[in-house]
Design a protein around this motif. Sequence first.
Motif, PDB file in Angstrom:
ATOM      1  N   GLN A 139      -3.532  -4.345  11.766  1.00  0.00           N
ATOM      2  CA  GLN A 139      -4.587  -3.806  12.685  1.00  0.00           C
ATOM      3  C   GLN A 139      -4.100  -3.044  13.646  1.00  0.00           C
ATOM      4  N   GLN A 140      -3.211  -3.282  14.373  1.00  0.00           N
ATOM      5  CA  GLN A 140      -2.617  -2.237  15.291  1.00  0.00           C
ATOM      6  C   GLN A 140      -2.556  -0.663  14.751  1.00  0.00           C
ATOM      7  N   THR A 141      -1.572  -0.620  13.553  1.00  0.00           N
ATOM      8  CA  THR A 141      -1.233   0.393  13.152  1.00  0.00           C
ATOM      9  C   THR A 141      -2.611   1.181  12.756  1.00  0.00           C
ATOM     10  N   SER A 142      -3.449   0.550  12.029  1.00  0.00           N
ATOM     11  CA  SER A 142      -4.512   1.362  11.483  1.00  0.00           C
ATOM     12  C   SER A 142      -5.416   1.950  12.750  1.00  0.00           C
ATOM     13  N   ALA A 143      -5.567   0.991  13.731  1.00  0.00           N
ATOM     14  CA  ALA A 143      -6.392   1.299  15.084  1.00  0.00           C
ATOM     15  C   ALA A 143      -5.840   2.578  15.575  1.00  0.00           C
ATOM     16  N   HIS A 144      -4.523   2.744  15.578  1.00  0.00           N
ATOM     17  CA  HIS A 144      -3.864   3.901  16.330  1.00  0.00           C
ATOM     18  C   HIS A 144      -3.220   5.190  15.346  1.00  0.00           C
ATOM     19  N   GLU A 145      -3.759   4.954  13.924  1.00  0.00           N
ATOM     20  CA  GLU A 145      -3.375   5.980  13.036  1.00  0.00           C
ATOM     21  C   GLU A 145      -1.760   5.713  12.998  1.00  0.00           C
ATOM     22  N   THR A 146      -1.011   4.899  13.305  1.00  0.00           N
ATOM     23  CA  THR A 146       0.422   5.045  13.210  1.00  0.00           C
ATOM     24  C   THR A 146       1.053   4.703  11.729  1.00  0.00           C
ATOM     25  N   ALA A 147       2.033   5.435  11.421  1.00  0.00           N
ATOM     26  CA  ALA A 147       2.691   5.117  10.213  1.00  0.00           C
ATOM     27  C   ALA A 147       3.699   4.004  10.266  1.00  0.00           C
ATOM     28  N   LEU A 148       3.526   3.149   9.186  1.00  0.00           N
ATOM     29  CA  LEU A 148       4.441   2.141   9.344  1.00  0.00           C
ATOM     30  C   LEU A 148       5.402   2.349   7.970  1.00  0.00           C
ATOM     31  N   LEU A 149       6.742   2.255   8.143  1.00  0.00           N
ATOM     32  CA  LEU A 149       7.764   2.050   7.375  1.00  0.00           C
ATOM     33  C   LEU A 149       8.257   0.532   7.122  1.00  0.00           C
ATOM     34  N   MET A 150       7.977  -0.453   6.426  1.00  0.00           N
ATOM     35  CA  MET A 150       8.604  -1.696   6.406  1.00  0.00           C
ATOM     36  C   MET A 150       9.537  -1.828   5.285  1.00  0.00           C
ATOM     37  N   VAL A 151      10.833  -2.194   5.692  1.00  0.00           N
ATOM     38  CA  VAL A 151      11.773  -2.519   4.679  1.00  0.00           C
ATOM     39  C   VAL A 151      11.767  -4.064   4.345  1.00  0.00           C
ATOM     40  N   SER A 152      11.776  -4.261   2.966  1.00  0.00           N
ATOM     41  CA  SER A 152      11.910  -5.846   2.507  1.00  0.00           C
ATOM     42  C   SER A 152      12.501  -5.822   1.453  1.00  0.00           C
ATOM     43  N   HIS A 153      12.687  -7.165   1.073  1.00  0.00           N
ATOM     44  CA  HIS A 153      13.278  -7.333  -0.161  1.00  0.00           C
ATOM     45  C   HIS A 153      12.283  -8.497  -0.964  1.00  0.00           C
ATOM     46  N   ASP A 154      11.345  -8.397  -0.419  1.00  0.00           N
ATOM     47  CA  ASP A 154      10.170  -9.497  -0.790  1.00  0.00           C
ATOM     48  C   ASP A 154       9.055  -8.500  -1.645  1.00  0.00           C
ATOM     49  N   PRO A 155       8.773  -8.711  -2.663  1.00  0.00           N
ATOM     50  CA  PRO A 155       7.754  -7.689  -3.302  1.00  0.00           C
ATOM     51  C   PRO A 155       6.467  -8.510  -3.297  1.00  0.00           C
ATOM     52  N   ARG A 156       6.318  -9.672  -2.722  1.00  0.00           N
ATOM     53  CA  ARG A 156       5.125 -10.352  -2.679  1.00  0.00           C
ATOM     54  C   ARG A 156       4.211  -9.958  -1.416  1.00  0.00           C
ATOM     55  N   LEU A 157       4.945  -9.138  -0.646  1.00  0.00           N
ATOM     56  CA  LEU A 157       4.195  -8.247   0.286  1.00  0.00           C
ATOM     57  C   LEU A 157       3.403  -7.306  -0.110  1.00  0.00           C
ATOM     58  N   ALA A 158       3.698  -6.676  -1.088  1.00  0.00           N
ATOM     59  CA  ALA A 158       3.548  -5.453  -1.935  1.00  0.00           C
ATOM     60  C   ALA A 158       1.729  -5.179  -1.673  1.00  0.00           C
ATOM     61  N   GLU A 159       0.972  -5.892  -1.907  1.00  0.00           N
ATOM     62  CA  GLU A 159      -0.481  -5.737  -2.142  1.00  0.00           C
ATOM     63  C   GLU A 159      -0.990  -5.320  -1.019  1.00  0.00           C
ATOM     64  N   ARG A 160      -0.583  -5.527   0.413  1.00  0.00           N
ATOM     65  CA  ARG A 160      -1.034  -5.115   1.642  1.00  0.00           C
ATOM     66  C   ARG A 160      -0.569  -3.712   2.056  1.00  0.00           C
ATOM     67  N   PHE A 161      -0.043  -3.134   1.344  1.00  0.00           N
ATOM     68  CA  PHE A 161       0.416  -1.719   1.819  1.00  0.00           C
ATOM     69  C   PHE A 161      -0.278  -0.817   1.026  1.00  0.00           C
ATOM     70  N   ASP A 162      -0.382   0.573   1.509  1.00  0.00           N
ATOM     71  CA  ASP A 162      -0.944   1.602   0.904  1.00  0.00           C
ATOM     72  C   ASP A 162       0.038   1.922  -0.314  1.00  0.00           C
ATOM     73  N   ARG A 163       1.462   2.023  -0.200  1.00  0.00           N
ATOM     74  CA  ARG A 163       2.162   2.367  -1.067  1.00  0.00           C
ATOM     75  C   ARG A 163       3.373   1.578  -1.151  1.00  0.00           C
ATOM     76  N   VAL A 164       4.050   1.353  -2.318  1.00  0.00           N
ATOM     77  CA  VAL A 164       5.444   0.600  -2.255  1.00  0.00           C
ATOM     78  C   VAL A 164       6.104   1.449  -2.965  1.00  0.00           C
TER      79      VAL A 164
END
Lengths: 231, 416
Positions: free
Chosen positions: A192-217
């Motif tokens: 919600q916050q990143t899209s409101a301010h057009e902030t880029a987000l680089l999130m590091v994880s070992h959990d592939p289940r989160l993948a669907e919510r991101f623009d790119r994996v």
Amino acid sequence: MESSVLELSEVSFHWPGRAKFTLSLREFALERGETVLLLGESGSGKSTLLSLICGTILPNRGTIRIAGKDITRLSGGARDRFRAENIGVIFQQFNLLPFGTVADNILLPLQFAPGRRKRAGNAKAAAAGLCSDLGLPKDVFTAKANTLSVGQQQRVAVARALIGHPHLIIADEPTSALDANSQAAFLDLLFQQTSAHETALLMVSHDPRLAERFDRVVRMEEIAQIERAVA
Amino acid sequence: MILRLAIASLSARALTVGMTVLAIALSVALYLGVEKVRTGAKASFTDTISGTDLIVGARSGSVQLLLYSVFRIGNATNNVTWDSYQEIAGHPAAEWIVPISLGDSHRQFRVMGTTKDFFEHYKYRKGQPLEMSDGVIMDDLFDAVIGADVAKSLGYTVDSPIVVAHGLASFVEHKDQPFRVSGILAKTGTPVDRTVIVSLEAMEAIHVDWKTGARTPGQSTPADVIRKMDLTPKTVTAALVGVDSPLRTFALQRYVNEYPKEPLLAILPGVALQELWGIVGIAETALLAVSAMVVVTALIGMMATIFSSLNERRREMAIFRAMGARPVTILGLLVIEATMIATAGAGLGLGLLYCGLVVAQPIVDSAFGIWLDIDAPTLREAVVILAVVGAGVIVSLVPAIRAYRMSVADGMMVKT
């Protein structure tokens, strides 16, 4: 105008004086407002990559551009200042100074970044606004950080990363200390916050289940080669 | 805000920080206390005799003359004849003169023959006069006034009888002429406390039957006969002299030192006391050195505390770094922390010192005769406190530089 917030090319790095560990990366970029999930197992060089992007270590070769600026050409102090101005960082856990209040913690990066402080306007009001956007109760603002629950602490960390609208948010497994329900709620708030301010987000994880919510994996092994020589 | 966070960080570790502050406070209080006692002892010592411009005695060394005439330590090599004494008394510059006659003792205390003028002119501690705590100044020939220590250690009260022994460590006593305590002096912290004071005539009287240092066998002059005799002494041991104008002190001193009829010496008590303190004061300097080391120990303790906190605070430093703090900021944070600890310690130490002084001042005064002034910190004490804070800052640089290195190496990535 550059559209890339983050641009790495031909980067090579090895830890000095240690058992040989070399990370080389040909090309990696993040567009403005883009959210990317970087997947990698432990030991895949994630932490090294984040340190390179944040400018606490320098590559032996290559360029790292953030918002158009090659940080490898900056001095140590200038890189620290640049990080304060342009990058919001969220750790896995223990994000906050336990003895400071929530307000202290949120306002901390502004201390080292005059430009970002200016962008934040009325810093206290901005911090309070972020807190309420992130669903933190009002009275939490003046509470000591170590009196908060882990979930609340992570949300405070998000508020701190977002204040003054940096170009890039780096999040290092911010959900790993949370249970499944909290994870989803946390990500909702973050996006919600990143899209409101057009902030880029680089999130590091070992959990592939989160993948669907991101623009790119992106998988770590797709972009970077690790060489290890067992000494 | 950084300062506020540093304070918050310190208060989050209140127990260990408090211990460190306490250690520094105690060491600072100890150091300043020793310094106080030292200056107090020196002041009390150099104030042993005041108001007296010159001390006159047979020619010897100035410290020696001071030692036997004021401190009743050691012996006179020679005496001053009564004629010379009278001539000095008659010198136009001499405003007053008090004779002192020494040589006998009572138990372990010296007996001093003098005149009533002694009680008027002998001053100590910035011109304070002698005061009687009980009884009156000697009036009769066989009256004695005793110092506070004499009264206390021998359990004498007014009207107690005293038999004076001939010489200093002697078993031969002047049994025929017993004295009576007429008065007891209040504690002064000077050698007067340890002195039995009798009149100059009494000194003569007890030696009436003595010739050449031994009692004439079989001879014992009754007291009432002695009273009728001419008891003008032939010699005195020394004399305290007051000068009418300070400008003429040196004129009189030269007159005495160049006195043609016998070799005499006149000394300025203040100068001789300083000279003597130079010898005695070494012990105090040693004490001061030891307490300085205690301060150093406390500061090293602080360094150790900061050092041991570094590992558990790696996380904190990583957060600061991630937020854009430079390694120098981390260094500064630790130095500020140490400065606050050292300042709090020094301040608390000063507070402890004054609390201690308020409690100890009357006790130390009555027990040792050392007067400890309670006044605003002197420049010297301020310098000590600043030095402690400064040393704290310097000492803290060692762990701070380590923290700097750690934060450069760790960056913002610390796995907890």
